[in-house]
Design an enzyme around this catalytic site. Structure first.
Site, PDB file in Angstrom:
ATOM      1  N   ASP A  12      -7.578  -1.257   2.840  1.00 29.21           N
ATOM      2  CA  ASP A  12      -7.522  -1.863   4.182  1.00 29.21           C
ATOM      3  C   ASP A  12      -8.353  -1.120   5.234  1.00 29.21           C
ATOM      4  O   ASP A  12      -8.981  -1.772   6.082  1.00 29.21           O
ATOM      5  CB  ASP A  12      -6.064  -1.977   4.661  1.00 29.21           C
ATOM      6  CG  ASP A  12      -5.346  -3.182   4.062  1.00 29.21           C
ATOM      7  OD1 ASP A  12      -6.020  -4.057   3.466  1.00 29.21           O
ATOM      8  OD2 ASP A  12      -4.111  -3.258   4.177  1.00 29.21           O
ATOM      9  N   HIS A  51      -6.582 -12.840   1.735  1.00 26.97           N
ATOM     10  CA  HIS A  51      -6.591 -13.364   0.360  1.00 26.97           C
ATOM     11  C   HIS A  51      -5.170 -13.686  -0.123  1.00 26.97           C
ATOM     12  O   HIS A  51      -4.896 -14.728  -0.677  1.00 26.97           O
ATOM     13  CB  HIS A  51      -7.217 -12.287  -0.539  1.00 26.97           C
ATOM     14  CG  HIS A  51      -6.739 -10.892  -0.213  1.00 26.97           C
ATOM     15  ND1 HIS A  51      -7.056 -10.284   0.975  1.00 26.97           N
ATOM     16  CD2 HIS A  51      -5.922 -10.023  -0.857  1.00 26.97           C
ATOM     17  CE1 HIS A  51      -6.469  -9.103   1.035  1.00 26.97           C
ATOM     18  NE2 HIS A  51      -5.772  -8.910  -0.061  1.00 26.97           N
ATOM     19  N   ARG A  52      -4.256 -12.744   0.129  1.00 30.31           N
ATOM     20  CA  ARG A  52      -2.874 -12.898  -0.361  1.00 30.31           C
ATOM     21  C   ARG A  52      -2.214 -14.092   0.347  1.00 30.31           C
ATOM     22  O   ARG A  52      -1.555 -14.918  -0.289  1.00 30.31           O
ATOM     23  CB  ARG A  52      -2.102 -11.592  -0.100  1.00 30.31           C
ATOM     24  CG  ARG A  52      -0.673 -11.593  -0.588  1.00 30.31           C
ATOM     25  CD  ARG A  52      -0.127 -10.179  -0.724  1.00 30.31           C
ATOM     26  NE  ARG A  52      -0.897  -9.394  -1.666  1.00 30.31           N
ATOM     27  CZ  ARG A  52      -1.759  -8.429  -1.337  1.00 30.31           C
ATOM     28  NH1 ARG A  52      -1.928  -8.070  -0.076  1.00 30.31           N
ATOM     29  NH2 ARG A  52      -2.459  -7.809  -2.260  1.00 30.31           N
ATOM     30  N   THR A  64       6.511  -7.257  -8.999  1.00 33.11           N
ATOM     31  CA  THR A  64       5.655  -6.226  -8.406  1.00 33.11           C
ATOM     32  C   THR A  64       6.458  -4.975  -8.105  1.00 33.11           C
ATOM     33  O   THR A  64       7.668  -5.042  -7.884  1.00 33.11           O
ATOM     34  CB  THR A  64       5.008  -6.718  -7.096  1.00 33.11           C
ATOM     35  OG1 THR A  64       4.048  -5.747  -6.654  1.00 33.11           O
ATOM     36  CG2 THR A  64       6.022  -6.911  -5.986  1.00 33.11           C
ATOM     37  N   GLN A 116       5.535  -2.452  -2.523  1.00 29.88           N
ATOM     38  CA  GLN A 116       6.348  -2.918  -1.393  1.00 29.88           C
ATOM     39  C   GLN A 116       5.489  -3.523  -0.275  1.00 29.88           C
ATOM     40  O   GLN A 116       5.943  -4.428   0.448  1.00 29.88           O
ATOM     41  CB  GLN A 116       7.209  -1.760  -0.851  1.00 29.88           C
ATOM     42  CG  GLN A 116       8.230  -2.168   0.201  1.00 29.88           C
ATOM     43  CD  GLN A 116       9.270  -3.192  -0.301  1.00 29.88           C
ATOM     44  OE1 GLN A 116       9.709  -3.153  -1.446  1.00 29.88           O
ATOM     45  NE2 GLN A 116       9.657  -4.137   0.568  1.00 29.88           N
ATOM     46  N   HIS A 117       4.230  -3.067  -0.147  1.00 32.45           N
ATOM     47  CA  HIS A 117       3.344  -3.646   0.878  1.00 32.45           C
ATOM     48  C   HIS A 117       3.127  -5.139   0.611  1.00 32.45           C
ATOM     49  O   HIS A 117       3.132  -5.954   1.533  1.00 32.45           O
ATOM     50  CB  HIS A 117       1.980  -2.949   0.878  1.00 32.45           C
ATOM     51  CG  HIS A 117       2.028  -1.512   1.255  1.00 32.45           C
ATOM     52  ND1 HIS A 117       2.121  -1.080   2.560  1.00 32.45           N
ATOM     53  CD2 HIS A 117       1.999  -0.394   0.498  1.00 32.45           C
ATOM     54  CE1 HIS A 117       2.137   0.228   2.589  1.00 32.45           C
ATOM     55  NE2 HIS A 117       2.071   0.681   1.351  1.00 32.45           N
ATOM     56  N   LYS A 118       2.913  -5.477  -0.653  1.00 37.86           N
ATOM     57  CA  LYS A 118       2.727  -6.899  -1.003  1.00 37.86           C
ATOM     58  C   LYS A 118       3.994  -7.699  -0.654  1.00 37.86           C
ATOM     59  O   LYS A 118       3.915  -8.797  -0.110  1.00 37.86           O
ATOM     60  CB  LYS A 118       2.468  -7.051  -2.513  1.00 37.86           C
ATOM     61  CG  LYS A 118       1.139  -6.498  -3.010  1.00 37.86           C
ATOM     62  CD  LYS A 118       1.014  -6.786  -4.511  1.00 37.86           C
ATOM     63  CE  LYS A 118      -0.298  -6.316  -5.094  1.00 37.86           C
ATOM     64  NZ  LYS A 118      -0.397  -6.622  -6.554  1.00 37.86           N
ATOM     65  N   ASP A 170      -2.212 -10.486  -8.969  1.00 41.36           N
ATOM     66  CA  ASP A 170      -3.139  -9.383  -9.194  1.00 41.36           C
ATOM     67  C   ASP A 170      -4.288  -9.569  -8.221  1.00 41.36           C
ATOM     68  O   ASP A 170      -4.774 -10.685  -8.025  1.00 41.36           O
ATOM     69  CB  ASP A 170      -3.635  -9.378 -10.645  1.00 41.36           C
ATOM     70  CG  ASP A 170      -4.090  -7.989 -11.070  1.00 41.36           C
ATOM     71  OD1 ASP A 170      -3.402  -7.006 -10.739  1.00 41.36           O
ATOM     72  OD2 ASP A 170      -5.138  -7.874 -11.743  1.00 41.36           O
TER      73      ASP A 170
HETATM   74  P1  ITT Z   1       1.663  -4.542  -8.721  1.00 36.98           P
HETATM   75  O1  ITT Z   1       0.751  -4.630  -9.922  1.00 36.98           O
HETATM   76  O2  ITT Z   1       2.967  -3.855  -8.999  1.00 36.98           O
HETATM   77  O3  ITT Z   1       1.837  -5.871  -8.034  1.00 36.98           O
HETATM   78  P2  ITT Z   1      -0.452  -2.885  -7.642  1.00 36.98           P
HETATM   79  O4  ITT Z   1      -0.567  -2.039  -6.405  1.00 36.98           O
HETATM   80  O5  ITT Z   1      -0.683  -2.236  -8.976  1.00 36.98           O
HETATM   81  O6  ITT Z   1       0.965  -3.605  -7.599  1.00 36.98           O
HETATM   82  P3  ITT Z   1      -2.744  -4.562  -8.125  1.00 36.98           P
HETATM   83  O7  ITT Z   1      -2.782  -4.281  -9.577  1.00 36.98           O
HETATM   84  O8  ITT Z   1      -2.961  -5.967  -7.671  1.00 36.98           O
HETATM   85  O9  ITT Z   1      -1.376  -4.127  -7.466  1.00 36.98           O
HETATM   86  O10 ITT Z   1      -3.680  -3.508  -7.430  1.00 36.98           O
HETATM   87  C1  ITT Z   1      -4.858  -3.708  -6.898  1.00 36.98           C
HETATM   88  C2  ITT Z   1      -5.235  -2.587  -5.963  1.00 36.98           C
HETATM   89  O11 ITT Z   1      -6.123  -3.203  -5.050  1.00 36.98           O
HETATM   90  C3  ITT Z   1      -4.119  -1.973  -5.108  1.00 36.98           C
HETATM   91  O12 ITT Z   1      -3.560  -0.834  -5.668  1.00 36.98           O
HETATM   92  C4  ITT Z   1      -4.859  -1.633  -3.826  1.00 36.98           C
HETATM   93  O13 ITT Z   1      -5.551  -0.422  -3.971  1.00 36.98           O
HETATM   94  C5  ITT Z   1      -5.870  -2.753  -3.754  1.00 36.98           C
HETATM   95  N1  ITT Z   1      -5.376  -3.872  -2.939  1.00 36.98           N
HETATM   96  C6  ITT Z   1      -4.710  -4.977  -3.354  1.00 36.98           C
HETATM   97  N2  ITT Z   1      -4.421  -5.763  -2.310  1.00 36.98           N
HETATM   98  C7  ITT Z   1      -4.916  -5.154  -1.215  1.00 36.98           C
HETATM   99  C8  ITT Z   1      -4.921  -5.452   0.161  1.00 36.98           C
HETATM  100  O14 ITT Z   1      -4.347  -6.550   0.644  1.00 36.98           O
HETATM  101  N3  ITT Z   1      -5.508  -4.582   0.987  1.00 36.98           N
HETATM  102  C9  ITT Z   1      -6.081  -3.467   0.529  1.00 36.98           C
HETATM  103  N4  ITT Z   1      -6.116  -3.098  -0.751  1.00 36.98           N
HETATM  104  C10 ITT Z   1      -5.533  -3.931  -1.624  1.00 36.98           C
END
Ligand code: ITT
Length: 192
Positions: free
Chosen positions: A152, A177-178, A8, A11-13, A69
Site C-alpha cells: 500500500d 481491486h478487492r 483467510t 485480518q486487513h482483508k 488471492d
Molecule cells: P491469505 O492467503 O490468508 O488470504 P495473504 O496475506 O497470504 O492472506 P495473498 O496470498 O493474497 O494473501 O497475499 C498477497 C500479498 O500481496 C500480501 O501478503 C500483500 O503483501 C500483498 N497484497 C494483497 N492485497 C494487497 C492490498 O490490498 N494492498 C497492498 N498489498 C496487498
C-alpha cells in the site's frame, strides 16, 4: 444477517471486506471459525491458489465459504511479483523487505505502471464461482503513508493523488481491486 466463512488469515482483508458489506453479511475469518491452519499456495496463478484455499476450508467444514488471492503486477517486471507477492523477498513474508526489493528493481526506470489483481473463489453448495477485480495505478519512488498493509505505501491508484497507505479504508475501497471483486461476489449472493 448472513454469515460466511472467509478462508483467510489476513485480518486487513477481513476488515476491508467487512467495511464494504456492512450489516448484510458477517464475515468469519479462519481464526474466528476456530481453524488454525496456514493453507499452502503452491500454484503459479491467482485463480488456482484462491481455489486451493476455498476447497481446503470447504472440505474441512462443509460450510459455504470464499477465499481470495491477490497479486501486484508490475509492467516493467513483466507481471512480477504477481502470484509471489507475499513472499517476494523471502519466505518470512516481510512487507518492508518486499517493498524495498520492488523499489530497487524499478530504480532505473520511469515506467512505473502496475495493477493489483484479486481473484475471489466462492464455494456455494459444492459449486465454485470466480470473481475478478483489477485496480490500475503506479508505483511511487518512495513510500507514502502508514495505513493499510503490504505494498500500500508504494501504490497510487489511477485517478488518486495519494497512495493506498495514505487513505482510510473507505477511501481505499473506492478504488481497490478487492472492492471490485467482492462487490460482484455479494451482488451474486444477494441475487441467490
Ligand atoms: P491469505 O492467503 O490468508 O488470504 P495473504 O496475506 O497470504 O492472506 P495473498 O496470498 O493474497 O494473501 O497475499 C498477497 C500479498 O500481496 C500480501 O501478503 C500483500 O503483501 C500483498 N497484497 C494483497 N492485497 C494487497 C492490498 O490490498 N494492498 C497492498 N498489498 C496487498
Amino acid at each position: 444477517m448472513h454469515t460466511l466463512v472467509f478462508a483467510t488469515n489476513n485480518q486487513h482483508k477481513v476488515d476491508e471486506i467487512q467495511s464494504l458489506v456492512g450489516n448484510d453479511f458477517h464475515i468469519i475469518p479462519l481464526k474466528e471459525a476456530g481453524i488454525d491452519i496456514d493453507i499452502p499456495e503452491p500454484h503459479d496463478n491467482l485463480q488456482d491458489n484462491a481455489a486451493e484455499k476455498a476447497r481446503t476450508i470447504y472440505q474441512l467444514t462443509q460450510n459455504n465459504c470464499f477465499s481470495e488471492d491477490t497479486g501486484l503486477e508490475i509492467d516493467f517486471l513483466h507481471g512480477a511479483p504477481g502470484v509471489k507477492s507475499a513472499r517476494y523477498a523471502g519466505e518470512d513474508r516481510n512487507f518492508q523487505a518486499n517493498i524495498d526489493k520492488v523499489l530497487v528493481e524499478l530504480i532505473s526506470t520511469e515506467n512505473r505502471s502496475a495493477q493489483f489483481r484479486t481473484i475471489v473463489c466462492l464455494i456455494w453448495e459444492n459449486k465454485e464461482y470466480y470473481f475478478e477485480g483489477i485496480c490500475k495505478g503506479s508505483i511511487s519512488k518512495v513510500m507514502h503513508g502508514a495505513k493499510g498493509f503490504g505494498y500500500d505505501p508504494i501504490f497510487i491508484p489511477d485517478g488518486a493523488s495519494k497512495s493506498f497507505a495514505e487513505m482510510n479504508m473507505e477511501e481505499k475501497n473506492v478504488y481497490s481491486h478487492r472492492q471490485k471483486a467482492v462487490t460482484q461476489l455479494f451482488s451474486f449472493l444477494k441475487a441467490l
